[in-house]
Write a protein that holds these residues in place. Structure first.
Motif, PDB file in Angstrom:
ATOM      1  N   PRO A  12     -34.482  54.586  -7.940  1.00  0.00           N
ATOM      2  CA  PRO A  12     -35.334  55.438  -7.112  1.00  0.00           C
ATOM      3  C   PRO A  12     -36.737  54.868  -6.851  1.00  0.00           C
ATOM      4  O   PRO A  12     -37.345  55.177  -5.829  1.00  0.00           O
ATOM      5  CB  PRO A  12     -35.410  56.742  -7.907  1.00  0.00           C
ATOM      6  N   ASP A  13     -37.241  54.014  -7.749  1.00  0.00           N
ATOM      7  CA  ASP A  13     -38.573  53.432  -7.526  1.00  0.00           C
ATOM      8  C   ASP A  13     -38.516  52.146  -6.695  1.00  0.00           C
ATOM      9  O   ASP A  13     -39.518  51.462  -6.511  1.00  0.00           O
ATOM     10  CB  ASP A  13     -39.294  53.185  -8.854  1.00  0.00           C
ATOM     11  N   GLY A  14     -37.312  51.799  -6.181  1.00  0.00           N
ATOM     12  CA  GLY A  14     -37.174  50.648  -5.309  1.00  0.00           C
ATOM     13  C   GLY A  14     -36.837  49.339  -5.999  1.00  0.00           C
ATOM     14  O   GLY A  14     -36.617  48.332  -5.340  1.00  0.00           O
ATOM     15  N   GLU A  15     -36.793  49.344  -7.332  1.00  0.00           N
ATOM     16  CA  GLU A  15     -36.431  48.124  -8.067  1.00  0.00           C
ATOM     17  C   GLU A  15     -34.940  47.843  -7.868  1.00  0.00           C
ATOM     18  O   GLU A  15     -34.121  48.760  -7.828  1.00  0.00           O
ATOM     19  CB  GLU A  15     -36.719  48.313  -9.559  1.00  0.00           C
ATOM     20  N   ARG A  16     -34.608  46.578  -7.724  1.00  0.00           N
ATOM     21  CA  ARG A  16     -33.198  46.185  -7.606  1.00  0.00           C
ATOM     22  C   ARG A  16     -32.767  45.479  -8.883  1.00  0.00           C
ATOM     23  O   ARG A  16     -33.422  44.550  -9.337  1.00  0.00           O
ATOM     24  CB  ARG A  16     -32.977  45.297  -6.394  1.00  0.00           C
ATOM     25  N   VAL A  17     -31.665  45.959  -9.448  1.00  0.00           N
ATOM     26  CA  VAL A  17     -31.123  45.429 -10.690  1.00  0.00           C
ATOM     27  C   VAL A  17     -29.737  44.856 -10.382  1.00  0.00           C
ATOM     28  O   VAL A  17     -28.891  45.558  -9.821  1.00  0.00           O
ATOM     29  CB  VAL A  17     -31.006  46.547 -11.756  1.00  0.00           C
ATOM     30  N   VAL A  18     -29.520  43.595 -10.741  1.00  0.00           N
ATOM     31  CA  VAL A  18     -28.217  42.966 -10.538  1.00  0.00           C
ATOM     32  C   VAL A  18     -27.406  43.098 -11.827  1.00  0.00           C
ATOM     33  O   VAL A  18     -27.869  42.730 -12.903  1.00  0.00           O
ATOM     34  CB  VAL A  18     -28.365  41.482 -10.138  1.00  0.00           C
ATOM     35  N   LEU A  19     -26.213  43.637 -11.691  1.00  0.00           N
ATOM     36  CA  LEU A  19     -25.332  43.852 -12.836  1.00  0.00           C
ATOM     37  C   LEU A  19     -24.078  43.002 -12.689  1.00  0.00           C
ATOM     38  O   LEU A  19     -23.587  42.800 -11.582  1.00  0.00           O
ATOM     39  CB  LEU A  19     -24.917  45.323 -12.914  1.00  0.00           C
ATOM     40  N   GLU A  20     -23.573  42.548 -13.812  1.00  0.00           N
ATOM     41  CA  GLU A  20     -22.308  41.829 -13.833  1.00  0.00           C
ATOM     42  C   GLU A  20     -21.262  42.814 -14.330  1.00  0.00           C
ATOM     43  O   GLU A  20     -21.463  43.492 -15.335  1.00  0.00           O
ATOM     44  CB  GLU A  20     -22.409  40.619 -14.750  1.00  0.00           C
ATOM     45  N   ALA A  21     -20.145  42.898 -13.604  1.00  0.00           N
ATOM     46  CA  ALA A  21     -19.117  43.870 -13.934  1.00  0.00           C
ATOM     47  C   ALA A  21     -17.756  43.199 -14.055  1.00  0.00           C
ATOM     48  O   ALA A  21     -17.327  42.516 -13.124  1.00  0.00           O
ATOM     49  CB  ALA A  21     -19.078  44.947 -12.853  1.00  0.00           C
ATOM     50  N   PRO A  22     -17.067  43.407 -15.182  1.00  0.00           N
ATOM     51  CA  PRO A  22     -15.738  42.808 -15.352  1.00  0.00           C
ATOM     52  C   PRO A  22     -14.716  43.483 -14.442  1.00  0.00           C
ATOM     53  O   PRO A  22     -14.742  44.699 -14.260  1.00  0.00           O
ATOM     54  CB  PRO A  22     -15.419  43.075 -16.824  1.00  0.00           C
ATOM     55  N   THR A  23     -13.835  42.688 -13.866  1.00  0.00           N
ATOM     56  CA  THR A  23     -12.818  43.235 -12.964  1.00  0.00           C
ATOM     57  C   THR A  23     -11.509  43.557 -13.672  1.00  0.00           C
ATOM     58  O   THR A  23     -10.601  44.109 -13.060  1.00  0.00           O
ATOM     59  CB  THR A  23     -12.514  42.234 -11.822  1.00  0.00           C
ATOM     60  N   ASP A  24     -11.430  43.235 -14.941  1.00  0.00           N
ATOM     61  CA  ASP A  24     -10.152  43.388 -15.657  1.00  0.00           C
ATOM     62  C   ASP A  24     -10.111  44.563 -16.636  1.00  0.00           C
ATOM     63  O   ASP A  24      -9.225  44.641 -17.468  1.00  0.00           O
ATOM     64  CB  ASP A  24      -9.821  42.095 -16.395  1.00  0.00           C
ATOM     65  N   MET A  25     -11.074  45.490 -16.526  1.00  0.00           N
ATOM     66  CA  MET A  25     -11.117  46.594 -17.488  1.00  0.00           C
ATOM     67  C   MET A  25     -10.900  47.969 -16.853  1.00  0.00           C
ATOM     68  O   MET A  25     -10.899  48.982 -17.542  1.00  0.00           O
ATOM     69  CB  MET A  25     -12.451  46.573 -18.238  1.00  0.00           C
ATOM     70  N   GLY A  26     -10.780  48.036 -15.536  1.00  0.00           N
ATOM     71  CA  GLY A  26     -10.562  49.317 -14.873  1.00  0.00           C
ATOM     72  C   GLY A  26     -11.777  50.220 -14.858  1.00  0.00           C
ATOM     73  O   GLY A  26     -11.647  51.436 -14.746  1.00  0.00           O
TER      74      GLY A  26
END
Length: 107
Positions: A12-26
């Motif tokens: 909401p404050d405009g900060e962008r956070v890049v996250l890594e997400a596993p594709t094999d866990m559902g």
């Protein structure tokens, strides 16, 4: 991380956070955001009945089609846009690589 994608979340404050997400866990986008300690209430735990995980999709690959429960919840939201989704209903798949979402206010 092997078998992972990157998603970007705008707070909401405009900060962008890049996250890594596993594709094999559902996992869902909501679960990945919560695991990374972003402020997502997700009161119903991913059942598409509270809309406290509401996001606006700013950029995406191939999004899955919205189901009826999600569409019904989004219709009731005061801040809904054409690109609104419930992050609990977006499962992490390779097609979501590069997804950018903005956390939306609850009220």
């Amino acid at each position: 991380m092997e078998d992972a994608i990157k998603i970007t979340v705008e707070t909401p404050d405009g900060e962008r956070v890049v996250l890594e997400a596993p594709t094999d866990m559902g996992l869902s986008v909501m679960e990945v955001m919560k695991a990374n300690e972003l402020n997502v209430p997700a009161i119903c735990g991913g059942m598409a009945i509270c809309a406290t995980c509401h996001v606006e999709v700013l950029a995406s690959g191939d999004l899955p089609e919205m189901n009826d429960d999600e569409a019904f919840m989004i219709e009731s939201l005061p801040h809904a846009t054409e690109m609104s989704r419930l992050s609990c209903q977006l499962r992490i798949t390779p097609e979501l690589d590069g997804l950018v979402v903005r956390l939306m206010p609850e009220a």
